[in-house]
Design an enzyme around this catalytic site. Structure first.
Site, PDB file in Angstrom:
ATOM      1  N   ASP A   7       0.871  -1.214   0.112  1.00 33.13           N
ATOM      2  CA  ASP A   7      -0.046   0.158  -0.037  1.00 33.13           C
ATOM      3  C   ASP A   7       0.939   1.138  -0.094  1.00 33.13           C
ATOM      4  OD1 ASP A   7      -2.454   1.497  -0.372  1.00 33.13           O
ATOM      5  OD2 ASP A   7      -2.577   1.737   1.968  1.00 33.13           O
ATOM      6  N   PHE A  39       2.802   6.775 -12.779  1.00 30.20           N
ATOM      7  CA  PHE A  39       1.156   6.836 -12.854  1.00 30.20           C
ATOM      8  C   PHE A  39       1.027   7.599 -11.625  1.00 30.20           C
ATOM      9  CE2 PHE A  39       2.894   3.266 -10.416  1.00 30.20           C
ATOM     10  CZ  PHE A  39       2.018   3.275  -9.403  1.00 30.20           C
TER      11      PHE A  39
END
Lengths: 214, 214
Positions: free
Chosen positions: B69, B169
């Site tokens: 994460d 990204f």
């Protein structure tokens, strides 16, 4: 090899020493280091509190560290006290403050019993998150130093209507593990370690620790 | 040995494959498993979201898993978007919702730029928490199955006033790493991996993974 157990809780320290006694390591406590600072456990999850303590003590003392954050999650209280377990008595925003008369464990227990009065659902679990952190794994170029092992253990049971037993610490006197007719505080240390959240988490960790250190 | 990379984010997957390419492992993606479910990242910390994903996918597919994460923490926003980074555009309780016109990355970026308008303090950091979990480490008696490696990486920098670059990204087009005159999205994949939060976290993890698996 020396490993520092990052806890100021003497009950916890005793259990860790017992769990680690067969390993070829020298277990040091914060007391052994004449430690004078406490790392604040202010994060919202057990695992992050454990990692925080491991890194802060490990980087400060330049020693490999085992740190734990643990707590009691009560179903009818939506998981509370959770990460607030140790200081639940003082958490005014959930259930009000509980006066500390003799000791904090006792105040925490009285608050839980008060909140569960007339509550039929008494399901709860103890959670332990244990981490290992070795500051020597850090290289110069990777200055943020975050690497280690994690493990977790659970012990399911229910909350009694009054405290029983003198062993253990924390919420042990009001926690009856599944399959037992006694509270955690009525078990011997050996019996408790066998089924406890902490025992499970630590056994998993040390099974793999030797591989990592070889 | 096969390892599953537990991400549905194709940009992340590409970076993981590149970071793991010199290891003697077969990297599998959720797509390779024809995966149809997504683990909700609803926990309040990066590390717990990573562990949650690793355990759920690992137990389901019975494969060792690497899960991550990650997010962007902006100083002037008190650490937001943090664990909400991927879905910041939709977080109505902080800064209002941002309409998604072409894609979610773009909406997230526009929201950050809006919130930082006329803000002089543009300091930020990318955080990555990576975990390794092997369901085969679990024994029958310890049914809760929680053990693995954790690592974290940080990349410090600042938020630009408009997006630059097409590589990478997420927030890469508005994040200028310390010591660079370019945004993360103007770096080649090799350059990004060398300094990125993800690159640092993954390198630490794999340095120790081989020991654990031996």
């Amino acid at each position: 090899m020396k490993i520092l157990i990052a806890t100021t809780n003497q009950g916890k320290l005793k259990e860790f020493k017992r769990l680690l006694k067969d390993l070829d390591i020298e277990v040091l406590s914060l007391k052994d280091m004449n430690n004078t600072f406490e790392v604040e456990e202010d994060r919202p999850t057990f695992i992050e509190n454990a990692i925080k303590k491991a890194k802060e003590y490990g980087d400060f003392y330049k020693l490999p560290v085992i740190a734990e954050d643990a707590g009691l999650e009560i179903e009818a209280l939506g998981g509370f006290p959770g990460v607030y377990s140790a200081r639940f008595f003082a958490l005014s925003t959930f259930g009000g403050e509980e006066p500390v008369q003799d000791n904090k464990d006792r105040a925490n227990i009285l608050k839980v019993l008060r909140l569960l009065e007339n509550q039929e659902n008494r399901k709860a679990r103890f959670v332990s998150n244990v981490v290992f952190y070795n500051p020597e794994n850090s290289t110069e170029e990777e200055i943020d130093k975050g690497f280690g092992l994690w493990s977790e253990g659970y012990c399911y049971g229910e909350i009694t209507t009054q405290p029983y037993g003198e062993e253990g610490f924390g919420y042990d006197p009001i926690f009856k593990p599944e399959g037992y007719d006694k509270t955690m505080a009525q078990l011997t240390p050996e019996e408790k370690n066998k089924i406890s959240h902490r025992g499970k988490a630590v056994r998993k960790l040390i099974k793999n620790l030797s591989k990592l250190l070889s």
